[in-house]
Design an enzyme around this catalytic site. Sequence first.
Site, PDB file in Angstrom:
ATOM      1  N   PHE A 119       0.980  -1.174  -0.063  1.00 48.85           N
ATOM      2  CA  PHE A 119       0.048  -0.053   0.013  1.00 48.85           C
ATOM      3  C   PHE A 119       1.047   1.190  -0.002  1.00 48.85           C
ATOM      4  O   PHE A 119       2.229   1.187   0.197  1.00 48.85           O
ATOM      5  CB  PHE A 119      -0.784  -0.089   1.166  1.00 48.85           C
ATOM      6  N   GLN A 240      -7.469  14.772   3.735  1.00 50.62           N
ATOM      7  CA  GLN A 240      -6.770  13.944   2.424  1.00 50.62           C
ATOM      8  C   GLN A 240      -7.700  13.830   1.361  1.00 50.62           C
ATOM      9  O   GLN A 240      -8.772  13.564   1.448  1.00 50.62           O
ATOM     10  CB  GLN A 240      -6.382  12.420   3.072  1.00 50.62           C
ATOM     11  N   HIS A 242      -8.270  11.478  -1.754  1.00 44.97           N
ATOM     12  CA  HIS A 242      -7.738  10.286  -2.192  1.00 44.97           C
ATOM     13  C   HIS A 242      -7.483  10.397  -3.672  1.00 44.97           C
ATOM     14  O   HIS A 242      -8.302  10.801  -4.295  1.00 44.97           O
ATOM     15  CB  HIS A 242      -8.828   9.151  -1.966  1.00 44.97           C
ATOM     16  N   LEU A 252     -15.241   5.462  -4.313  1.00 43.97           N
ATOM     17  CA  LEU A 252     -13.771   5.089  -4.123  1.00 43.97           C
ATOM     18  C   LEU A 252     -13.100   3.914  -4.968  1.00 43.97           C
ATOM     19  O   LEU A 252     -13.882   2.916  -4.831  1.00 43.97           O
ATOM     20  CB  LEU A 252     -13.511   4.960  -2.618  1.00 43.97           C
ATOM     21  N   THR A 254     -10.086   1.600  -4.364  1.00 45.34           N
ATOM     22  CA  THR A 254      -9.064   1.706  -3.256  1.00 45.34           C
ATOM     23  C   THR A 254      -7.676   1.664  -4.037  1.00 45.34           C
ATOM     24  O   THR A 254      -7.471   1.128  -4.974  1.00 45.34           O
ATOM     25  CB  THR A 254      -9.171   0.139  -2.539  1.00 45.34           C
ATOM     26  N   GLU A 255      -6.834   2.121  -3.161  1.00 48.83           N
ATOM     27  CA  GLU A 255      -5.213   2.114  -3.394  1.00 48.83           C
ATOM     28  C   GLU A 255      -4.774   0.727  -3.585  1.00 48.83           C
ATOM     29  O   GLU A 255      -3.894   0.415  -4.248  1.00 48.83           O
ATOM     30  CB  GLU A 255      -4.630   2.733  -2.278  1.00 48.83           C
ATOM     31  N   ARG A 286      -0.540   9.644  -0.310  1.00 48.52           N
ATOM     32  CA  ARG A 286      -1.737  10.006  -1.138  1.00 48.52           C
ATOM     33  C   ARG A 286      -1.659  11.428  -1.693  1.00 48.52           C
ATOM     34  O   ARG A 286      -2.237  11.828  -2.709  1.00 48.52           O
ATOM     35  CB  ARG A 286      -2.831   9.776  -0.276  1.00 48.52           C
ATOM     36  N   HIS A 353     -11.247  12.510   1.283  1.00 48.43           N
ATOM     37  CA  HIS A 353     -11.342  11.238   1.574  1.00 48.43           C
ATOM     38  C   HIS A 353     -11.473  11.097   3.155  1.00 48.43           C
ATOM     39  O   HIS A 353     -12.117  10.216   3.849  1.00 48.43           O
ATOM     40  CB  HIS A 353     -10.612  10.379   1.065  1.00 48.43           C
ATOM     41  N   GLU A 383     -12.021   8.100  13.463  1.00 47.10           N
ATOM     42  CA  GLU A 383     -11.769   9.386  12.321  1.00 47.10           C
ATOM     43  C   GLU A 383     -12.022  10.844  13.051  1.00 47.10           C
ATOM     44  O   GLU A 383     -11.351  11.713  12.854  1.00 47.10           O
ATOM     45  CB  GLU A 383     -12.370   9.141  11.213  1.00 47.10           C
ATOM     46  N   ARG A 394      -2.377  10.911   6.159  1.00 47.12           N
ATOM     47  CA  ARG A 394      -2.429   9.477   6.843  1.00 47.12           C
ATOM     48  C   ARG A 394      -2.078   8.431   5.490  1.00 47.12           C
ATOM     49  O   ARG A 394      -2.435   8.811   4.402  1.00 47.12           O
ATOM     50  CB  ARG A 394      -3.781   9.379   7.017  1.00 47.12           C
TER      51      ARG A 394
HETATM   52  C1  FAD Z   1     -14.722   4.630   0.857  1.00 43.72           C
HETATM   53  C2  FAD Z   1     -13.663   4.755   2.037  1.00 43.72           C
HETATM   54  C3  FAD Z   1     -12.766   3.441   1.928  1.00 43.72           C
HETATM   55  C4  FAD Z   1     -11.898   3.394   2.855  1.00 43.72           C
HETATM   56  N1  FAD Z   1     -10.896   2.450   2.864  1.00 43.72           N
HETATM   57  C5  FAD Z   1     -10.174   2.363   4.047  1.00 43.72           C
HETATM   58  C6  FAD Z   1      -9.204   1.318   4.044  1.00 43.72           C
HETATM   59  O1  FAD Z   1      -9.198   0.269   3.293  1.00 43.72           O
HETATM   60  N2  FAD Z   1      -8.270   1.189   5.086  1.00 43.72           N
HETATM   61  C7  FAD Z   1      -8.195   2.004   5.878  1.00 43.72           C
HETATM   62  O2  FAD Z   1      -7.392   2.080   6.737  1.00 43.72           O
HETATM   63  N3  FAD Z   1      -9.062   3.018   5.907  1.00 43.72           N
HETATM   64  C8  FAD Z   1      -9.994   3.229   4.990  1.00 43.72           C
HETATM   65  N4  FAD Z   1     -10.789   4.309   4.875  1.00 43.72           N
HETATM   66  C9  FAD Z   1     -11.016   5.383   6.232  1.00 43.72           C
HETATM   67  C10 FAD Z   1     -11.967   4.390   7.332  1.00 43.72           C
HETATM   68  O3  FAD Z   1     -12.910   3.384   6.513  1.00 43.72           O
HETATM   69  C11 FAD Z   1     -12.491   5.492   8.300  1.00 43.72           C
HETATM   70  O4  FAD Z   1     -11.664   6.387   8.665  1.00 43.72           O
HETATM   71  C12 FAD Z   1     -13.086   4.655   9.482  1.00 43.72           C
HETATM   72  O5  FAD Z   1     -13.874   3.624   8.962  1.00 43.72           O
HETATM   73  C13 FAD Z   1     -13.775   5.654  10.216  1.00 43.72           C
HETATM   74  O6  FAD Z   1     -14.351   4.833  11.185  1.00 43.72           O
HETATM   75  P1  FAD Z   1     -15.256   5.490  12.767  1.00 43.72           P
HETATM   76  O7  FAD Z   1     -15.176   4.331  13.669  1.00 43.72           O
HETATM   77  O8  FAD Z   1     -14.139   6.503  13.069  1.00 43.72           O
HETATM   78  O9  FAD Z   1     -16.233   6.104  12.025  1.00 43.72           O
HETATM   79  P2  FAD Z   1     -17.340   5.378  11.031  1.00 43.72           P
HETATM   80  O10 FAD Z   1     -17.396   4.155  10.598  1.00 43.72           O
HETATM   81  O11 FAD Z   1     -17.655   6.483  10.077  1.00 43.72           O
HETATM   82  O12 FAD Z   1     -18.486   5.365  12.124  1.00 43.72           O
HETATM   83  C14 FAD Z   1     -19.446   6.618  12.788  1.00 43.72           C
HETATM   84  C15 FAD Z   1     -20.395   6.216  13.360  1.00 43.72           C
HETATM   85  O13 FAD Z   1     -20.870   7.405  14.205  1.00 43.72           O
HETATM   86  C16 FAD Z   1     -22.306   7.462  14.174  1.00 43.72           C
HETATM   87  N5  FAD Z   1     -22.688   8.905  14.272  1.00 43.72           N
HETATM   88  C17 FAD Z   1     -22.160   9.795  13.793  1.00 43.72           C
HETATM   89  N6  FAD Z   1     -22.632  11.097  14.206  1.00 43.72           N
HETATM   90  C18 FAD Z   1     -23.634  10.653  15.222  1.00 43.72           C
HETATM   91  C19 FAD Z   1     -24.536  11.407  16.037  1.00 43.72           C
HETATM   92  N7  FAD Z   1     -24.697  12.601  15.993  1.00 43.72           N
HETATM   93  N8  FAD Z   1     -25.273  10.422  16.756  1.00 43.72           N
HETATM   94  C20 FAD Z   1     -25.267   9.158  16.906  1.00 43.72           C
HETATM   95  N9  FAD Z   1     -24.344   8.655  16.236  1.00 43.72           N
HETATM   96  C21 FAD Z   1     -23.353   9.222  15.397  1.00 43.72           C
HETATM   97  C22 FAD Z   1     -22.596   6.739  12.811  1.00 43.72           C
HETATM   98  O14 FAD Z   1     -23.925   6.382  12.991  1.00 43.72           O
HETATM   99  C23 FAD Z   1     -21.630   5.645  12.926  1.00 43.72           C
HETATM  100  O15 FAD Z   1     -22.135   4.507  13.263  1.00 43.72           O
HETATM  101  C24 FAD Z   1     -12.043   4.323   4.121  1.00 43.72           C
HETATM  102  C25 FAD Z   1     -12.647   5.300   4.008  1.00 43.72           C
HETATM  103  C26 FAD Z   1     -13.737   5.444   3.158  1.00 43.72           C
HETATM  104  C27 FAD Z   1     -14.640   6.527   2.936  1.00 43.72           C
END
Ligand code: FAD
Length: 591
Positions: A119, A240, A242, A252, A254-255, A286, A353, A383, A394
């Site tokens: 990656f 970032q 992407h 997206l 993927t990379e 990236r 991204h 995040e 990142r």
């Molecule tokens: C398309 C895509 C592909 C990616 N691929 C990769 C990868 O291959 N490898 C990698 O390392 N990273 C990747 N990333 C980045 C990574 O997936 C994200 O940074 C990460 O999944 C975020 O996880 P999280 O648990 O912080 O938040 P999320 O998974 O975004 O979850 C947020 C949660 O908060 C809840 N929430 C938000 N606001 C409220 C509120 N006001 N009240 C109640 N609930 C709320 C939502 O309902 C959700 O359950 C990718 C990102 C994207 C967009």
Amino acid sequence: MSIPVRKFDAVIVGAGGAGLRAAIQLSEAGLKTAVLSKVFPTRSHTVAAQGGVSASLGNSEEDHWHWHMYDTVKGSDWLGDQDAIEFMCRKAPEVVVELEHFGMPFDRTDEGKIYQRPFGGHMSNFGEKPVRRACAAADRTGHAMLHALYQRNVKANTQFFVEWMALDLIRDEDGQVLGVIALEMETGEVVAFHAKATVFATGGAGRIFYSSTNAFINTGDGLGMAARAGIPLEDMEFWQFHPTGVAGAGVLITEGVRGEGGILRNAAGERFMERYAPNAKDLASRDVVSRAMVTEINEGRGCGPNKDFVTLDITHLDPATIMKRLPGIREISIQFAGIDPIKAPIPVVPTCHYQMGGIPTNYKGQVINENGSTVTGFYAAGECACASVHGANRLGTNSLLDLLVFGKSSGDTVIEDMAKMPKTHKELPANFADKTLARLARLENQKNGSNVHETRLAMQRTMQNHCGVFRFKDKLEEGVQKILEIEKQVAITEIKDKSKVWNTARVEALELDNLIEVAKSTMICANARKESRGAHVRDDAPDTAEFPNGRNDKEWHKHTLWQRDGNKLSYKPVNMTPLSVETIALKTRSY
Ligand SMILES: Cc1cc2nc3c(=O)[nH]c(=O)nc-3n(C[C@H](O)[C@H](O)[C@H](O)COP(=O)(O)OP(=O)(O)OC[C@H]3O[C@@H](n4cnc5c(N)ncnc54)[C@H](O)[C@@H]3O)c2cc1C
């Protein structure tokens, strides 16, 4: 006016990877834990992660956590905190194997070990050549991971509040956090969740931009709530882009596609990354690849009738490999670009991204105030948090790792801190719901106000045009003024539908209240940082002998803190002291 109150030991806002990993820790320790989510847990944005999760398992070739640490510091353009980075990279093998034991269906090597692919920016031996470090389940790693974590929570009896939207933090006069106020979307009821510990895992805010790979729910609610409660936001200028969003759609690619051998080409069919990153080529980090692509397009070498995209070519790969390792990508290309990548290259452009900044925390998940002290009762991971392991840029696959490591560590810290707290809950202040109820009443009673959709669109276009892959002094200054004007419109949004049950118009208006805080902090911090570093690249901070890549360590090797009150900016030093190894000293970044 009073609202119903429910009591828990801990409340976690967010059921993505970070929230679910923290919840496992708390529920398995026997704490009464509530997890709130706007959507069903397995629909959180983590489900969309494709490429992999990094860990120096060394399953196919030699690897070491110290090399991973070096790559992450370098990827961050030396803005990442080295204690947190060491913590994350050292813990990586442990949390990934733990995930495997939770039932994560990783792809396998011929010997039955977890499959790993190369990656961007992940190298062997302190930057020598690309290394296989991304542990993957085809191109659906996030999907597999989120389901494995959710099932483990079901087993641990975590209590979920699905389709509940947290609106505000409850913080008392001492600055202690005592839970959240939330809206049940199905009924419109507003309830307080009173807790000894509150963990934010609300994910990203990519929806401040017009073109984004992020889900529609990624509206930065956690950041908005924290900012309104007087907590600063850190390093918000760093976003970032992407390199490979499907041109025109933003979805997206993927990379991991480049990890499997995909090549970026311009209109002449040239593999242009050889000119920009002779060593890592298409697998440079990236920010470097995104800027190279935009430069190709700006200099007239883009593809298509408008010369406004480049292509990602995998036609030279064996179709069987594409079907096995990248089935989801093939589907996305066919659906969103009308192109089968087995036969023709995919049109791609850089797309917003990931946010590197967020709610300031240490590597234990505790939220840190402007003065460096911890905020009692408040934790953040994933995040929405800024630990800061990603600094100014990142590396791919380091976010899924961040969720596992800091989800777990914040859970462990909550357990430790709670053991020292009084048995009973600290009392809620009398007026704890006033501000939230006033905000809801304002929206309810607004006459002759602004339209939510139009206001959001104006914000997204302003961010895209004034604060994108390349940043220009004049555009940034103008952008600050425009966003402050748009903020006035956000303050007077009006909804026509006043019903209580499943009122998505109300939810979108409340989300806009959060988006604007993120947009404002981003534009203001970007305008203030007068250097180029990582993902933040300014025209008035060009690459010179004195300042290679435009980076000015003397004045700008520091984290930004933005406070909502008066848009005040302050700065704090980068932590250059790892936990056990020597400092990775400042160096010019090249790939
Ligand atoms: C398309 C895509 C592909 C990616 N691929 C990769 C990868 O291959 N490898 C990698 O390392 N990273 C990747 N990333 C980045 C990574 O997936 C994200 O940074 C990460 O999944 C975020 O996880 P999280 O648990 O912080 O938040 P999320 O998974 O975004 O979850 C947020 C949660 O908060 C809840 N929430 C938000 N606001 C409220 C509120 N006001 N009240 C109640 N609930 C709320 C939502 O309902 C959700 O359950 C990718 C990102 C994207 C967009």
